[in-house]
Design a protein around this motif. Structure first.
Motif, mmCIF file in Angstrom:
data_model
loop_
_atom_site.group_PDB
_atom_site.id
_atom_site.type_symbol
_atom_site.label_atom_id
_atom_site.label_comp_id
_atom_site.label_asym_id
_atom_site.label_seq_id
_atom_site.Cartn_x
_atom_site.Cartn_y
_atom_site.Cartn_z
ATOM 1 N N VAL A 114 0.835 -1.202 0.000
ATOM 2 C CA VAL A 114 0.000 0.000 0.000
ATOM 3 C C VAL A 114 0.869 1.251 0.000
ATOM 4 C CG1 VAL A 114 -1.575 1.373 1.428
ATOM 5 C CG2 VAL A 114 -2.063 -1.040 1.014
ATOM 6 N N ARG A 115 1.912 1.215 0.798
ATOM 7 C CA ARG A 115 2.814 2.385 0.846
ATOM 8 C C ARG A 115 3.486 2.612 -0.500
ATOM 9 N NH1 ARG A 115 5.997 4.265 5.985
ATOM 10 N NH2 ARG A 115 4.597 6.032 5.770
ATOM 11 N N LYS A 116 3.807 1.524 -1.223
ATOM 12 C CA LYS A 116 4.447 1.644 -2.535
ATOM 13 C C LYS A 116 3.474 2.123 -3.609
ATOM 14 C CE LYS A 116 6.946 -1.579 -4.188
ATOM 15 N NZ LYS A 116 7.426 -2.924 -4.631
ATOM 16 N N ASP A 117 2.239 1.626 -3.553
ATOM 17 C CA ASP A 117 1.329 1.781 -4.681
ATOM 18 C C ASP A 117 0.190 2.766 -4.463
ATOM 19 O OD1 ASP A 117 2.866 -0.230 -5.809
ATOM 20 O OD2 ASP A 117 1.505 -1.819 -5.185
ATOM 21 N N SER A 118 -0.020 3.229 -3.239
ATOM 22 C CA SER A 118 -1.183 4.065 -2.945
ATOM 23 C C SER A 118 -0.758 5.388 -2.322
ATOM 24 C CB SER A 118 -2.149 3.329 -2.007
ATOM 25 O OG SER A 118 -2.554 2.100 -2.565
ATOM 26 N N SER A 119 -1.742 6.204 -2.063
ATOM 27 C CA SER A 119 -1.468 7.513 -1.466
ATOM 28 C C SER A 119 -1.135 7.366 0.009
ATOM 29 C CB SER A 119 -2.689 8.420 -1.620
ATOM 30 O OG SER A 119 -3.775 7.913 -0.852
ATOM 31 N N GLU A 120 -0.491 8.365 0.542
ATOM 32 C CA GLU A 120 -0.172 8.369 1.969
ATOM 33 C C GLU A 120 -1.445 8.385 2.795
ATOM 34 O OE1 GLU A 120 2.090 8.300 5.447
ATOM 35 O OE2 GLU A 120 2.618 7.867 3.356
ATOM 36 N N GLU A 121 -2.463 9.037 2.292
ATOM 37 C CA GLU A 121 -3.744 9.083 3.001
ATOM 38 C C GLU A 121 -4.343 7.682 3.148
ATOM 39 O OE1 GLU A 121 -8.120 11.295 2.658
ATOM 40 O OE2 GLU A 121 -6.696 11.361 0.988
ATOM 41 N N PHE A 122 -4.292 6.896 2.064
ATOM 42 C CA PHE A 122 -4.839 5.545 2.159
ATOM 43 C C PHE A 122 -3.965 4.667 3.050
ATOM 44 C CE2 PHE A 122 -5.481 1.150 0.804
ATOM 45 C CZ PHE A 122 -6.864 1.059 0.955
ATOM 46 N N TYR A 123 -2.662 4.855 2.966
ATOM 47 C CA TYR A 123 -1.759 4.100 3.845
ATOM 48 C C TYR A 123 -2.106 4.347 5.307
ATOM 49 C CZ TYR A 123 2.457 2.796 6.398
ATOM 50 O OH TYR A 123 3.325 2.253 7.312
ATOM 51 N N GLN A 124 -2.330 5.588 5.665
ATOM 52 C CA GLN A 124 -2.679 5.911 7.043
ATOM 53 C C GLN A 124 -4.013 5.262 7.432
ATOM 54 O OE1 GLN A 124 -0.827 7.481 9.341
ATOM 55 N NE2 GLN A 124 0.845 7.703 7.857
ATOM 56 N N SER A 125 -4.940 5.202 6.489
ATOM 57 C CA SER A 125 -6.245 4.601 6.785
ATOM 58 C C SER A 125 -6.154 3.091 6.938
ATOM 59 C CB SER A 125 -7.247 4.943 5.678
ATOM 60 O OG SER A 125 -6.978 4.202 4.489
ATOM 61 N N ALA A 126 -5.073 2.481 6.404
ATOM 62 C CA ALA A 126 -4.910 1.032 6.483
ATOM 63 C C ALA A 126 -4.198 0.585 7.749
ATOM 64 C CB ALA A 126 -4.130 0.530 5.259
ATOM 65 N N LEU A 127 -3.652 1.509 8.502
ATOM 66 C CA LEU A 127 -2.939 1.138 9.727
ATOM 67 C C LEU A 127 -3.913 0.625 10.783
ATOM 68 C CD1 LEU A 127 -0.490 4.172 10.026
ATOM 69 C CD2 LEU A 127 0.115 1.808 9.414
ATOM 70 N N PRO A 128 -3.628 -0.519 11.390
ATOM 71 C CA PRO A 128 -4.479 -0.985 12.489
ATOM 72 C C PRO A 128 -4.407 -0.020 13.670
ATOM 73 C CG PRO A 128 -3.035 -2.742 11.699
ATOM 74 C CD PRO A 128 -2.537 -1.456 11.099
ATOM 75 N N ASP A 129 -5.443 -0.018 14.463
ATOM 76 C CA ASP A 129 -5.469 0.813 15.665
ATOM 77 C C ASP A 129 -4.787 0.062 16.793
ATOM 78 O OD1 ASP A 129 -5.959 2.499 17.742
ATOM 79 O OD2 ASP A 129 -8.143 2.253 17.746
ATOM 80 N N THR A 130 -3.511 0.316 16.993
ATOM 81 C CA THR A 130 -2.769 -0.409 18.030
ATOM 82 C C THR A 130 -3.147 0.045 19.436
ATOM 83 O OG1 THR A 130 -0.917 1.156 17.874
ATOM 84 C CG2 THR A 130 -0.819 -0.813 16.494
ATOM 85 N N THR A 131 -3.829 1.172 19.552
ATOM 86 C CA THR A 131 -4.235 1.637 20.883
ATOM 87 C C THR A 131 -5.372 0.800 21.456
ATOM 88 O OG1 THR A 131 -5.847 3.250 20.028
ATOM 89 C CG2 THR A 131 -3.556 3.992 20.293
ATOM 90 N N LEU A 164 -14.333 -2.375 7.780
ATOM 91 C CA LEU A 164 -14.019 -1.661 6.544
ATOM 92 C C LEU A 164 -12.585 -1.929 6.107
ATOM 93 C CD1 LEU A 164 -15.753 1.766 7.320
ATOM 94 C CD2 LEU A 164 -16.580 -0.031 5.775
ATOM 95 N N GLN A 165 -11.657 -1.929 7.051
ATOM 96 C CA GLN A 165 -10.265 -2.212 6.723
ATOM 97 C C GLN A 165 -10.089 -3.652 6.247
ATOM 98 O OE1 GLN A 165 -8.714 -0.906 10.597
ATOM 99 N NE2 GLN A 165 -7.353 0.495 9.504
ATOM 100 N N ALA A 166 -10.793 -4.576 6.865
ATOM 101 C CA ALA A 166 -10.719 -5.976 6.452
ATOM 102 C C ALA A 166 -11.203 -6.141 5.014
ATOM 103 C CB ALA A 166 -11.532 -6.852 7.405
ATOM 104 N N ASN A 167 -12.248 -5.425 4.646
ATOM 105 C CA ASN A 167 -12.743 -5.480 3.268
ATOM 106 C C ASN A 167 -11.729 -4.914 2.286
ATOM 107 O OD1 ASN A 167 -15.749 -6.252 2.436
ATOM 108 N ND2 ASN A 167 -15.719 -5.703 4.595
ATOM 109 N N ASP A 168 -11.068 -3.824 2.670
ATOM 110 C CA ASP A 168 -10.025 -3.261 1.807
ATOM 111 C C ASP A 168 -8.896 -4.266 1.601
ATOM 112 O OD1 ASP A 168 -11.340 -0.860 1.457
ATOM 113 O OD2 ASP A 168 -10.258 0.163 3.071
ATOM 114 N N TYR A 169 -8.544 -4.991 2.660
ATOM 115 C CA TYR A 169 -7.496 -6.008 2.547
ATOM 116 C C TYR A 169 -7.905 -7.090 1.556
ATOM 117 C CZ TYR A 169 -4.457 -9.923 3.710
ATOM 118 O OH TYR A 169 -3.577 -10.979 3.624
#
Length: 420
Positions: A114-131, A164-169
């Motif tokens: 995702v980081r290679k092929d997509s925008s930084e905005e989408f990359y940030q949206s794909a990060l799991p919520d580690t909190t 939503l993130q799982a569907n994107d994956y």
């Protein structure tokens, strides 16, 4: 106008094809050289291109789930008094499902591309919520920083992922696998098989272009007719997930179509411990045994996991699926409705938005309900749940954009090219 000799040739060829004069009637894998309706030869300048097809390619990580009739619904006492999954008989078509939950290493691979092929905005949206690990009155701080990325946790289930993130994956995984298949469709075996089904370990379709034109988004459009690509990876439906967790093939007697036994859990018996052999007494899933008891005592850690566990730990069920109970709950496709058991079809049931039981009936704005068209079902129980939730018929729901440390997912896929 076609001359007489050419007409006669087509007539003879067509008669031969219609009569199945060689090797029996045509099939998907042996369509013959000529059309059985027009007699026109395939794969010529005039004829239609018909690629070699040996069956659906093996999808990485997937195992085959043979469909059939079953009784869905809760087999345990409804202690929550929800009455939202009463028993009913349905039929499920065969499908494929990941043998194990999607793990941290798989999600890190996703983030890499995702980081290679997509925008930084989408990359940030794909990060799991580690909190999701953070608790005001618990020292879970190390998991916030280390659980996703530390090598020791590579094959622990990814958590902190929303529906939503799982569907994107799933969308990304489909594109990435088919990109590889398209690129290697005319090459040799190109890679070995892996546990649970290698990419080219069993079948290989040859002939024809794997790509055809461009899609609306500007990418390569895959030609379905060639059979060199896989159907979409996706979240399983609730019915598929529950059926796969039951794994009732292990209770079926040869030659007897009656289902004489039903399981409370994905294994035999009413207990959560292994009743056989050298592992007798060991727990069969990772779950919370009681208030404050997540694993047992030092020197005899029974289920061995204070939090999540290695995705291949504990015995698989009779379909070869690991951790269909415990470890983490798993997202499924369906929106949540308490009346799904009576509203859906009895063949491949699935609850989607916009049909029956409208969200307007539920007073979410007045805080009298949590239900709307953006809450999704999750199933299976987790490391933080008591044994009741390990039963495949139990169900809960959460907002599709929310995440916790107790919910992960696995992918599924249709069994294309078969009516079974």
């Amino acid at each position: 106008m076609m001359n007489f000799s050419k007409y006669l040739r087509f007539a003879v060829v067509g008669a031969c094809a219609l009569a199945a004069c060689k090797g029996g009637p045509p099939t998907a894998t042996k369509p013959g050289k000529y059309s059985s309706t027009t007699g026109i030869e395939y794969n010529t300048e005039e004829g239609m291109k018909v690629s070699d097809y040996q069956g659906i390619p093996d999808g990485p990580g997937l195992v085959f789930i043979e469909g059939g009739r079953t009784v869905l619904g809760s087999a345990e006492e409804d202690i929550a008094m929800t009455h939202d999954n009463l028993e009913r008989t349905v039929t499920l078509a065969s499908f494929y499902m990941d043998e194990a939950e999607v793990a941290n290493i798989h999600w890190l691979e996703y983030l890499h591309y995702v980081r290679k092929d997509s925008s930084e905005e989408f990359y940030q949206s794909a990060l799991p919520d580690t909190t999701v690990w953070a608790r005001e009155l618990s020292f879970n701080d190390p998991y916030v920083d280390y659980y996703l990325r530390y090598p020791g946790f590579r094959y622990f289930p990814v958590v902190g992922v929303s529906w939503l993130q799982a569907n994107d994956y799933c969308t990304w995984r489909t594109a990435k696998v088919n990109e590889r298949l398209a690129g290697e469709s005319d090459e040799g075996d190109g890679g070995g098989s892996s546990k649970g089904g290698g990419l080219f370990g069993r079948k290989k379709n040859k002939g024809g272009d794997a790509a055809e034109g461009t899609s609306e988004g500007g990418g390569t459009k895959i030609a379905i007719e060639n059979g060199n690509t896989l159907p979409n990876y996706r979240l399983p439906t609730e019915a598929e997930w529950e059926y796969a967790a039951q794994a009732l093939i292990g209770t079926q007697e040869t030659g007897n179509e009656n289902q004489e036994n039903k399981r409370i859990y994905p294994w035999d018996g009413r207990q959560v411990r292994n009743p056989y052999g050298k592992n007798m007494g060991q727990f069969l899933a990772n779950f919370k045994r009681g208030r404050g008891d997540y694993a047992g005592i030092a020197g005899s850690l029974n289920d061995g996991a204070m939090i999540t566990e290695y995705i291949y730990n504990y015995p698989p069920n009779d379909y070869g699926l690991y951790n269909m109970s415990g470890n983490v709950n798993e997202w499924v496709q369906d929106i949540y409705r308490p009346l799904s058991y009576e509203d859906v079809e009895d063949l491949n049931p699935f609850r989607r938005n916009g049909f029956l039981d409208p969200s307007e009936k539920y007073d979410k704005k007045g805080y009298q309900s949590l239900i709307d068209d953006h809450v999704r079902v999750y199933k299976g129980g987790s490391w933080r749940d008591v044994a009741y939730w390990l039963s495949p018929g139990t169900r809960r729901f959460m907002a599709e954009d929310s995440a916790t440390a107790t919910i992960g997912f696995r992918c599924a896929m249709i069994n294309a090219g078969s009516n079974k």
